[in-house]
Design a protein around this motif. Structure first.
Motif, short mmCIF file in Angstrom:
data_model
loop_
_atom_site.label_atom_id
_atom_site.label_comp_id
_atom_site.label_asym_id
_atom_site.label_seq_id
_atom_site.Cartn_x
_atom_site.Cartn_y
_atom_site.Cartn_z
N ILE A 64 2.03 -5.80 3.03
CA ILE A 64 1.28 -4.56 2.84
C ILE A 64 1.98 -3.60 1.87
O ILE A 64 1.33 -2.74 1.28
CB ILE A 64 1.00 -3.83 4.18
N ASN A 65 3.28 -3.76 1.68
CA ASN A 65 4.00 -2.87 0.78
C ASN A 65 3.57 -3.03 -0.67
O ASN A 65 3.69 -2.09 -1.46
CB ASN A 65 5.51 -3.06 0.93
N GLN A 66 3.08 -4.20 -1.05
CA GLN A 66 2.59 -4.38 -2.42
C GLN A 66 1.46 -3.41 -2.71
O GLN A 66 1.46 -2.73 -3.73
CB GLN A 66 2.12 -5.83 -2.64
N GLN A 67 0.49 -3.34 -1.81
CA GLN A 67 -0.64 -2.44 -2.01
C GLN A 67 -0.23 -0.98 -1.81
O GLN A 67 -0.64 -0.10 -2.56
CB GLN A 67 -1.80 -2.80 -1.07
N LEU A 68 0.60 -0.72 -0.80
CA LEU A 68 1.05 0.64 -0.54
C LEU A 68 1.81 1.21 -1.73
O LEU A 68 1.62 2.37 -2.10
CB LEU A 68 1.92 0.67 0.72
N ASN A 69 2.63 0.40 -2.36
CA ASN A 69 3.41 0.88 -3.50
C ASN A 69 2.54 1.27 -4.68
O ASN A 69 2.88 2.19 -5.43
CB ASN A 69 4.48 -0.14 -3.90
N HIS A 70 1.40 0.62 -4.86
CA HIS A 70 0.45 1.03 -5.92
C HIS A 70 0.01 2.46 -5.69
O HIS A 70 -0.08 3.26 -6.63
CB HIS A 70 -0.80 0.13 -5.94
N ILE A 71 -0.26 2.80 -4.45
CA ILE A 71 -0.71 4.15 -4.10
C ILE A 71 0.45 5.15 -4.23
O ILE A 71 0.29 6.24 -4.79
CB ILE A 71 -1.27 4.17 -2.65
N LEU A 72 1.62 4.77 -3.73
CA LEU A 72 2.77 5.67 -3.74
C LEU A 72 3.20 6.05 -5.16
O LEU A 72 3.58 7.19 -5.40
CB LEU A 72 3.94 5.07 -2.97
N ILE A 73 3.14 5.10 -6.07
CA ILE A 73 3.51 5.38 -7.47
C ILE A 73 2.64 6.50 -8.03
O ILE A 73 3.12 7.38 -8.75
CB ILE A 73 3.42 4.09 -8.32
N LEU A 74 1.36 6.48 -7.68
CA LEU A 74 0.44 7.53 -8.15
C LEU A 74 0.73 8.87 -7.48
O LEU A 74 0.67 9.93 -8.11
CB LEU A 74 -1.01 7.13 -7.90
N LEU A 75 1.04 8.84 -6.19
CA LEU A 75 1.19 10.07 -5.41
C LEU A 75 2.55 10.75 -5.56
O LEU A 75 2.64 11.98 -5.47
CB LEU A 75 0.96 9.79 -3.92
N GLU A 76 3.60 9.96 -5.77
CA GLU A 76 4.96 10.50 -5.75
C GLU A 76 5.18 11.76 -6.58
O GLU A 76 5.80 12.71 -6.10
CB GLU A 76 5.97 9.43 -6.17
N PRO A 77 4.68 11.82 -7.82
CA PRO A 77 4.93 13.04 -8.60
C PRO A 77 4.22 14.28 -8.05
O PRO A 77 4.48 15.39 -8.50
CB PRO A 77 4.36 12.70 -9.99
#
Length: 133
Positions: A64-77
């Motif tokens: 699940i971290n593969q998909q979660l990381n796609h979202i986190l990269i967008l949200l982090e900034p």
């Protein structure tokens, strides 16, 4: 033959808020939005809350971290902006996973520390829905 696949979402909900405000503040186009009181499809049901959401497509995956990381990269900034919006508009944040399990091939369901830290900063919850197909 279809393989196990996963979709991840970041969901913002609240009683009443302007979904365009979220988009403008963080500069990310949502996958979708809906407004409290809107009718749900052709049924006699109505939305109980306003929602802004960002999601991945279903992707073949065993982590699940593969998909979660796609979202986190967008949200982090935008973490600080999101925290401010949450407080100002009384919003709720949720990371949600829909997991379609094929042929009993279950994925890893471990959430990495980085994601836990971001969720903690945002006061977000996690939700996992499993569908055994």
């Amino acid at each position: 033959m279809e393989k196990t696949n996963i979709m991840a979402e970041f969901i913002i909900t609240g009683d009443h808020f302007e979904t365009k405000l979220i988009t403008e503040q963080i500069g990310i186009e949502p996958s979708g939005t809906y407004i409290k009181g809107e009718k749900i499809d052709d049924r006699d049901l109505y939305r109980k809350e306003t929602c802004w959401f960002l999601e991945t497509d279903y992707q073949e995956s065993f982590d699940i971290n593969q998909q979660l990381n796609h979202i986190l990269i967008l949200l982090e900034p935008h973490i600080e902006k999101l925290k401010t919006l949450r407080t100002k508009h009384n919003l709720n944040f949720l990371f949600s996973f829909s997991i379609r399990i094929m042929d009993n091939e279950t994925p890893a369901i471990t959430i990495e520390q980085k994601a836990i830290g971001i969720a903690y900063d945002l006061n977000a919850e996690f939700d996992l829905d499993l569908y055994i197909l």
